[in-house]
Write a protein that holds these residues in place. Structure first.
Motif, mmCIF file in Angstrom:
data_model
loop_
_atom_site.group_PDB
_atom_site.id
_atom_site.type_symbol
_atom_site.label_atom_id
_atom_site.label_comp_id
_atom_site.label_asym_id
_atom_site.label_seq_id
_atom_site.Cartn_x
_atom_site.Cartn_y
_atom_site.Cartn_z
ATOM 1 N N ASN A 30 0.774 -1.127 -0.017
ATOM 2 C CA ASN A 30 0.015 -0.018 -0.135
ATOM 3 C C ASN A 30 0.582 1.276 0.036
ATOM 4 N N GLU A 31 1.824 1.334 0.941
ATOM 5 C CA GLU A 31 2.893 2.377 0.771
ATOM 6 C C GLU A 31 3.522 2.543 -0.580
ATOM 7 N N GLN A 32 3.868 1.455 -0.987
ATOM 8 C CA GLN A 32 4.592 1.715 -2.301
ATOM 9 C C GLN A 32 3.738 2.107 -3.504
ATOM 10 N N LYS A 33 2.550 1.897 -3.417
ATOM 11 C CA LYS A 33 1.613 2.350 -4.367
ATOM 12 C C LYS A 33 1.232 3.977 -4.371
ATOM 13 N N LYS A 34 1.273 4.101 -3.011
ATOM 14 C CA LYS A 34 1.025 5.486 -2.809
ATOM 15 C C LYS A 34 2.254 6.313 -3.338
ATOM 16 N N ALA A 35 3.540 5.900 -2.961
ATOM 17 C CA ALA A 35 4.653 6.714 -3.635
ATOM 18 C C ALA A 35 4.817 6.445 -4.907
ATOM 19 N N ALA A 36 4.260 5.607 -5.706
ATOM 20 C CA ALA A 36 4.348 5.615 -7.117
ATOM 21 C C ALA A 36 3.345 6.344 -7.458
ATOM 22 N N GLN A 37 2.245 6.420 -7.231
ATOM 23 C CA GLN A 37 1.119 7.366 -7.686
ATOM 24 C C GLN A 37 1.499 8.727 -7.393
ATOM 25 N N LYS A 38 2.254 9.110 -6.464
ATOM 26 C CA LYS A 38 2.400 10.704 -6.258
ATOM 27 C C LYS A 38 3.743 11.171 -7.260
ATOM 28 N N ALA A 39 4.440 10.205 -7.600
ATOM 29 C CA ALA A 39 5.615 10.400 -8.770
ATOM 30 C C ALA A 39 5.020 10.668 -10.003
ATOM 31 N N LEU A 40 3.761 10.072 -10.375
ATOM 32 C CA LEU A 40 3.326 10.280 -11.669
ATOM 33 C C LEU A 40 2.535 11.641 -11.724
ATOM 34 N N VAL A 41 2.814 12.602 -12.144
ATOM 35 C CA VAL A 41 2.350 14.131 -12.194
ATOM 36 C C VAL A 41 2.002 14.487 -13.545
ATOM 37 N N HIS A 42 2.438 13.898 -14.728
ATOM 38 C CA HIS A 42 2.140 14.458 -15.952
ATOM 39 C C HIS A 42 1.040 13.448 -16.746
ATOM 40 N N ILE A 43 0.053 14.251 -16.910
ATOM 41 C CA ILE A 43 -1.045 13.490 -17.512
ATOM 42 C C ILE A 43 -1.370 13.789 -19.005
ATOM 43 N N CYS A 44 -1.288 12.637 -19.754
ATOM 44 C CA CYS A 44 -1.350 13.129 -21.322
ATOM 45 C C CYS A 44 -2.867 13.531 -21.588
ATOM 46 N N THR A 45 -2.772 14.571 -22.602
ATOM 47 C CA THR A 45 -4.134 15.183 -22.920
ATOM 48 C C THR A 45 -4.926 14.381 -23.595
ATOM 49 N N VAL A 46 -4.368 13.437 -24.515
ATOM 50 C CA VAL A 46 -5.057 12.546 -25.452
ATOM 51 C C VAL A 46 -5.643 11.209 -24.857
ATOM 52 N N CYS A 47 -4.810 10.677 -24.204
ATOM 53 C CA CYS A 47 -5.174 9.340 -23.753
ATOM 54 C C CYS A 47 -5.322 9.050 -21.954
ATOM 55 N N LYS A 48 -4.955 10.070 -21.471
ATOM 56 C CA LYS A 48 -4.986 10.149 -19.785
ATOM 57 C C LYS A 48 -3.967 9.335 -19.338
ATOM 58 N N ALA A 49 -3.098 8.991 -20.058
ATOM 59 C CA ALA A 49 -1.725 8.341 -19.261
ATOM 60 C C ALA A 49 -0.889 9.046 -18.376
ATOM 61 N N GLN A 50 -0.428 8.545 -17.476
ATOM 62 C CA GLN A 50 0.468 9.421 -16.359
ATOM 63 C C GLN A 50 1.785 8.888 -16.458
ATOM 64 N N MET A 51 2.646 10.063 -16.493
ATOM 65 C CA MET A 51 4.125 9.792 -16.529
ATOM 66 C C MET A 51 4.985 10.556 -15.711
ATOM 67 N N PRO A 52 6.166 10.353 -15.227
ATOM 68 C CA PRO A 52 6.730 10.976 -14.048
ATOM 69 C C PRO A 52 7.544 12.223 -14.528
ATOM 70 N N ASP A 53 7.818 12.556 -15.576
ATOM 71 C CA ASP A 53 8.641 13.721 -15.989
ATOM 72 C C ASP A 53 8.321 14.105 -17.611
ATOM 73 N N PRO A 54 8.468 15.368 -17.712
ATOM 74 C CA PRO A 54 8.289 15.878 -18.771
ATOM 75 C C PRO A 54 9.130 15.127 -20.154
ATOM 76 N N LYS A 55 10.124 15.006 -20.034
ATOM 77 C CA LYS A 55 10.776 14.038 -21.118
ATOM 78 C C LYS A 55 10.144 12.871 -21.571
ATOM 79 N N THR A 56 9.659 12.005 -20.486
ATOM 80 C CA THR A 56 9.060 10.909 -20.754
ATOM 81 C C THR A 56 7.598 11.088 -21.602
ATOM 82 N N TYR A 57 7.166 11.932 -20.976
ATOM 83 C CA TYR A 57 5.818 12.567 -21.645
ATOM 84 C C TYR A 57 5.916 13.053 -23.110
#
Length: 77
Positions: A30-57
């Motif tokens: 549960n703690e690991q899932k919460k930490a991973a979810q916090k790291a995914l801050v960028h959301i794709c405007t087309v498909c709503k996928a989540q990414m951790p940083d702008p370069k990956t986005y």
């Protein structure tokens, strides 16, 4: 060496001690899932996928949505 009932008590005590130590370290799913979810801050405007940083986005957007126009926040990355 302990035998019989004393051995079982010792093993139970050791298991309990190990479980407490592991919980204190924060190694539960549960703690690991919460930490991973916090790291995914960028959301794709087309498909709503989540990414951790702008370069990956930006890479995601260029590969998955080549016909769509690049969002303004990704043009300078």
């Amino acid at each position: 060496m302990a035998r019989g009932h004393q051995k079982l008590q010792s093993q139970a005590k050791t298991q309990e001690k190990a479980a407490k130590a592991k919980k204190a370290q924060g190694h539960n799913a549960n703690e690991q899932k919460k930490a991973a979810q916090k790291a995914l801050v960028h959301i794709c405007t087309v498909c709503k996928a989540q990414m951790p940083d702008p370069k990956t986005y930006k890479q995601h957007f260029e590969n998955k949505h080549p016909k769509s126009e690049l969002p303004a926040d990704l043009k300078d990355v």
